[in-house]
Structure formats: C-alpha cells, structure tokens
Design an enzyme around this catalytic site. Structure first.
Site, PDB file in Angstrom:
ATOM      1  N   GLU A   8     -34.864  -5.772  19.227  1.00  0.00           N
ATOM      2  CA  GLU A   8     -35.798  -4.966  20.034  1.00  0.00           C
ATOM      3  C   GLU A   8     -37.189  -5.527  19.754  1.00  0.00           C
ATOM      4  O   GLU A   8     -38.066  -4.852  19.212  1.00  0.00           O
ATOM      5  CB  GLU A   8     -35.712  -3.468  19.719  1.00  0.00           C
ATOM      6  CG  GLU A   8     -36.422  -2.647  20.817  1.00  0.00           C
ATOM      7  CD  GLU A   8     -36.610  -1.179  20.532  1.00  0.00           C
ATOM      8  OE1 GLU A   8     -35.627  -0.512  20.137  1.00  0.00           O
ATOM      9  OE2 GLU A   8     -37.749  -0.708  20.705  1.00  0.00           O
ATOM     10  N   HIS A  10     -40.491  -7.376  21.208  1.00  0.00           N
ATOM     11  CA  HIS A  10     -41.113  -7.400  22.528  1.00  0.00           C
ATOM     12  C   HIS A  10     -42.172  -8.481  22.692  1.00  0.00           C
ATOM     13  O   HIS A  10     -42.852  -8.857  21.739  1.00  0.00           O
ATOM     14  CB  HIS A  10     -41.758  -6.046  22.817  1.00  0.00           C
ATOM     15  CG  HIS A  10     -40.807  -4.894  22.701  1.00  0.00           C
ATOM     16  ND1 HIS A  10     -39.715  -4.751  23.520  1.00  0.00           N
ATOM     17  CD2 HIS A  10     -40.775  -3.839  21.851  1.00  0.00           C
ATOM     18  CE1 HIS A  10     -39.067  -3.635  23.182  1.00  0.00           C
ATOM     19  NE2 HIS A  10     -39.689  -3.078  22.176  1.00  0.00           N
ATOM     20  N   PHE A  23     -50.875   3.339  25.245  1.00  0.00           N
ATOM     21  CA  PHE A  23     -50.227   3.757  23.996  1.00  0.00           C
ATOM     22  C   PHE A  23     -51.068   3.427  22.769  1.00  0.00           C
ATOM     23  O   PHE A  23     -50.918   4.049  21.735  1.00  0.00           O
ATOM     24  CB  PHE A  23     -48.861   3.083  23.842  1.00  0.00           C
ATOM     25  CG  PHE A  23     -47.918   3.443  24.937  1.00  0.00           C
ATOM     26  CD1 PHE A  23     -47.310   4.685  24.963  1.00  0.00           C
ATOM     27  CD2 PHE A  23     -47.648   2.557  25.953  1.00  0.00           C
ATOM     28  CE1 PHE A  23     -46.441   5.028  25.980  1.00  0.00           C
ATOM     29  CE2 PHE A  23     -46.780   2.887  26.982  1.00  0.00           C
ATOM     30  CZ  PHE A  23     -46.177   4.133  26.998  1.00  0.00           C
ATOM     31  N   HIS A 165     -34.376   1.240  26.747  1.00  0.00           N
ATOM     32  CA  HIS A 165     -35.571   1.383  25.909  1.00  0.00           C
ATOM     33  C   HIS A 165     -36.424   2.547  26.424  1.00  0.00           C
ATOM     34  O   HIS A 165     -36.457   2.804  27.614  1.00  0.00           O
ATOM     35  CB  HIS A 165     -36.375   0.076  25.960  1.00  0.00           C
ATOM     36  CG  HIS A 165     -37.526   0.048  25.020  1.00  0.00           C
ATOM     37  ND1 HIS A 165     -38.750   0.618  25.324  1.00  0.00           N
ATOM     38  CD2 HIS A 165     -37.650  -0.472  23.775  1.00  0.00           C
ATOM     39  CE1 HIS A 165     -39.562   0.444  24.293  1.00  0.00           C
ATOM     40  NE2 HIS A 165     -38.932  -0.207  23.344  1.00  0.00           N
ATOM     41  N   ASP A 286     -38.752  -3.918  16.190  1.00  0.00           N
ATOM     42  CA  ASP A 286     -39.607  -3.346  17.245  1.00  0.00           C
ATOM     43  C   ASP A 286     -41.012  -3.943  17.168  1.00  0.00           C
ATOM     44  O   ASP A 286     -41.997  -3.283  17.459  1.00  0.00           O
ATOM     45  CB  ASP A 286     -39.672  -1.805  17.186  1.00  0.00           C
ATOM     46  CG  ASP A 286     -39.944  -1.165  18.552  1.00  0.00           C
ATOM     47  OD1 ASP A 286     -40.155  -1.904  19.532  1.00  0.00           O
ATOM     48  OD2 ASP A 286     -39.945   0.076  18.619  1.00  0.00           O
TER      49      ASP A 286
HETATM   50  C1  GRE Z   1     -42.113   0.481  21.416  1.00  0.00           C
HETATM   51  O1  GRE Z   1     -41.365  -0.393  21.820  1.00  0.00           O
HETATM   52  O2  GRE Z   1     -41.951   1.062  20.336  1.00  0.00           O
HETATM   53  C2  GRE Z   1     -43.280   0.902  22.236  1.00  0.00           C
HETATM   54  C3  GRE Z   1     -43.438   0.386  23.528  1.00  0.00           C
HETATM   55  C4  GRE Z   1     -44.524   0.780  24.283  1.00  0.00           C
HETATM   56  C5  GRE Z   1     -45.439   1.678  23.749  1.00  0.00           C
HETATM   57  C6  GRE Z   1     -45.297   2.167  22.471  1.00  0.00           C
HETATM   58  C7  GRE Z   1     -44.213   1.784  21.710  1.00  0.00           C
HETATM   59  O3  GRE Z   1     -42.557  -0.500  24.021  1.00  0.00           O
HETATM   60  O4  GRE Z   1     -44.060   2.258  20.458  1.00  0.00           O
HETATM   61 ZN    ZN Z   2     -39.459  -1.103  21.466  1.00  0.00          ZN
END
Ligand code: GRE
Ligand code: ZN
Length: 327
Positions: A8, A10, A23, A165, A286
């Site tokens: 996971e 990104h 965010f 997700h 993450d």
């Molecule tokens: C995450 O993948 O944890 C995530 C996002 C977008 C905003 C906040 C966030 O993908 O924590």
């Molecule tokens: Zn994530």
C-alpha cells in the site's frame, strides 16, 4: 527483518496530487510530502533499503481518479499514471511492481484499463480508492451494484487481487461530523467508508457469483475484524435485502486479505490474526502517508508473531498472493 514486501505504497502524478492536499491540512508537511509522493527514485529506494523493504507494489494516491468527475479526464489521468508507474517498474524490476489505477465511471472502461495494465504492463492487480464520483459530486458509485458484475467478471478472469483503499465521504453525507472535521479522514472516517463498502460487497452475492475474487483492505481491516462476530450474530434478527448465500463472516474470511498499512499496533494486529489467520495478513507501510521507519520499527520488533511468521506475513504471503518472481 530484511526482504519485506509492501503493497500500500503510494505515488502521485500532477493530475492526482491536489486531491490529497486537503488531508495535509495545517500540519506543515505538504512540501516534504509532495517531494516524497512524486518520487519513484533514490529517496524512496534508499528509504526502502534502510528499513528492509525489498519490494513495493506502487499505487496512486487517494482519492485520485475516483475524485475526477469526468470519465474521459479520469481515463486520461489513469492511463498517464499507469504508464508512469510502468516506467518505474521497468527501471527497477527487482524493487517495484504496480497496481492499476482505474476510472470506475463505467464498468467496461474500467475492465479494459485493468486488462491493459495486467496483460500489457504486467501489473499485479488494481487499487481503487472507494466509491467513484461521476459527473455530479453527489453521484457516487459503489461496486456492489448489479451494473458492475461485468467488471468483477474481468477481475475474476484475470485472477488478480483488488485493493479497496479508503477515501473521504462526500459532503452531503458528512453531517454526522459537523464541528469535528479532524474525525472525517484517516483517524476514523476512512475506516467507516471502506468498511461499509467492503460489507456491501460481502452482502451483495458477489462472492457467490465469483468465488475466486480476492479483496485487499488495509489498516488491519478497517475495524471489521473487531466487529465481525457481532455482524453475524445480530443478522440472525435482521437480514433485510442481504443477498449472500452464506453468513457474511464466511465471505469476509474467505475473500479478504488484510494489511498492516498505517496501523502499527499489537492489540489490533492480534485481533486481525485471530479472526483471519496468518495466511491472510500482510505487512504494508502506507508510505508516504506514514514513515516507512514507523512501520518497520514496529513490525521488526513485535513479539505478537514468531520470526517464522514474520517472514510469512512480511514476505511469503505477498509472493504467493501476487505470484511475484522473488525467491
Ligand atoms: C492514506 O493512504 O493513508 C491516505 C491517503 C490520502 C489521504 C490521507 C491518507 O491515501 O492517510
Ligand atoms: Zn494508503
């Protein structure tokens, strides 16, 4: 532990980066975060080296193309993102693989892009950021509806995992958070959104129709493992419009694969392992929403599992789930 696999993890392209800005809020992290999420080169790879993450399956940020209302624009952004991730994979095949980003406005277009990504680009599955907004911001599509069975037929035929997700709920459904915007996203609202979407899939008969589907969810199961027993227990009283042939818990235990992304915590880890078993649980970080080091410091030190289980959950399970060409 060396040789961990994480999936996971990104990245972003310019077209999807802004969708994440809200965010970051007033936390002052945006500049570092932007650099990290746009990078698929040395900063990320060195971070992986330092923390014992050998291999990462990349995915675009949330909400990404799920927040792009126009279908053509979303398809263009998805193709650009997918091609960009494919280039990084080609450059570093022993460090990266990728998940397809899919515009979900139309099941046939989503199926075609997934097929292109898996068959032509060698991607390992898809990561979709919750419901798709289409045309009007209030128009949200959840994938349990009958119109999406043709999409799931493609996922089933390609036999690749689908990672669901989180994303944030739309404004008109957010009144319950009035006065508490801090509660809306990753601290709590993300899990509400993704858990409900997951349970909708379980209750729709989807898994009776396609018994080989594999759904991944993060954050140690978006709170579902903790509540799973009670769902089935209470459904003995009320099963209105429940369309599964078996109890919901059966579908969740059979079809869901759960990762440690963003939830580096032993009590929750124990609960998830108790409910799902060690064959269905996987290490993930993450990044860059989380520091790789926070994920790996916790994982490497946890005494909840044995060293042999650590290898399984941190590596071998992912090799098996994605048919990775790693030893
Ligand atoms: C995450 O993948 O944890 C995530 C996002 C977008 C905003 C906040 C966030 O993908 O924590
Ligand atoms: Zn994530």
């Amino acid at each position: 532990m060396k040789g961990k696999i994480a999936f996971e993890e990104h990245c972003a392209i310019a077209e999807t980066l802004e969708s994440t800005r809200a965010f970051a809020g007033d936390s002052g992290i945006w500049e570092d975060f932007t650099r990290q999420i746009l990078d698929l080169g040395s900063e990320r790879l060195e971070g992986m080296d330092r923390t014992g993450i050998e291999f990462a399956i990349l995915s675009l940020n949330a909400p990404g193309v799920q927040g792009i209302l126009n279908a053509d624009e979303a398809l263009a952004a998805a193709r650009k993102g997918n091609d960009w991730m494919a280039e990084a994979v080609a450059k570093h095949p022993n460090r990266y693989a990728a998940f397809a980003t899919l515009p979900m406005h139309d099941p046939d277009i989503a199926s075609a892009e997934l097929t292109r990504c898996v068959k032509e680009l060698g991607f390992k599955g898809a990561m979709v950021n919750g419901f798709q907004q289409k045309d009007d911001p209030e128009n949200t599509i959840y994938y349990d509806i009958p119109e999406y069975r043709s999409f799931w037929a493609t996922v089933s035929e390609l036999d690749v995992p689908f990672y669901l997700h989180p994303r944030m709920q739309i404004q008109s459904q957010a009144r319950i958070y009035d006065g508490h915007p801090w509660l809306m996203s990753a601290p709590w609202g993300f899990a509400v959104e993704t858990s409900i979407h997951s349970l909708r899939l379980c209750g729709s008969g989807l898994f009776d129709e396609f018994p080989n589907l594999k759904i991944c969810i993060g954050h140690l199961g978006e709170n579902i493992p903790f509540g799973l027993w009670r769902i089935d227990a209470r459904m003995r009283w009320s099963r209105r419009a429940y369309r599964g042939q078996r109890p919901l818990g059966d579908y969740f235990r059979d079809h869901f694969h759960i990762t440690t992304s963003g939830n580096f915590n032993d009590p929750a880890f124990k609960c998830t392992l108790d409910v799902l078993g060690k064959d269905k649980v996987y290490f993930c970080a993450d990044y860059p929403f989380e520091h790789m080091k926070d994920a790996t410091d916790w994982y490497d030190a946890t005494t909840t599992i044995t060293e042999q289980e650590k290898l399984q959950i941190g590596r071998t399970n992912a090799i098996n789930l994605f048919n990775l060409d790693l030893k």
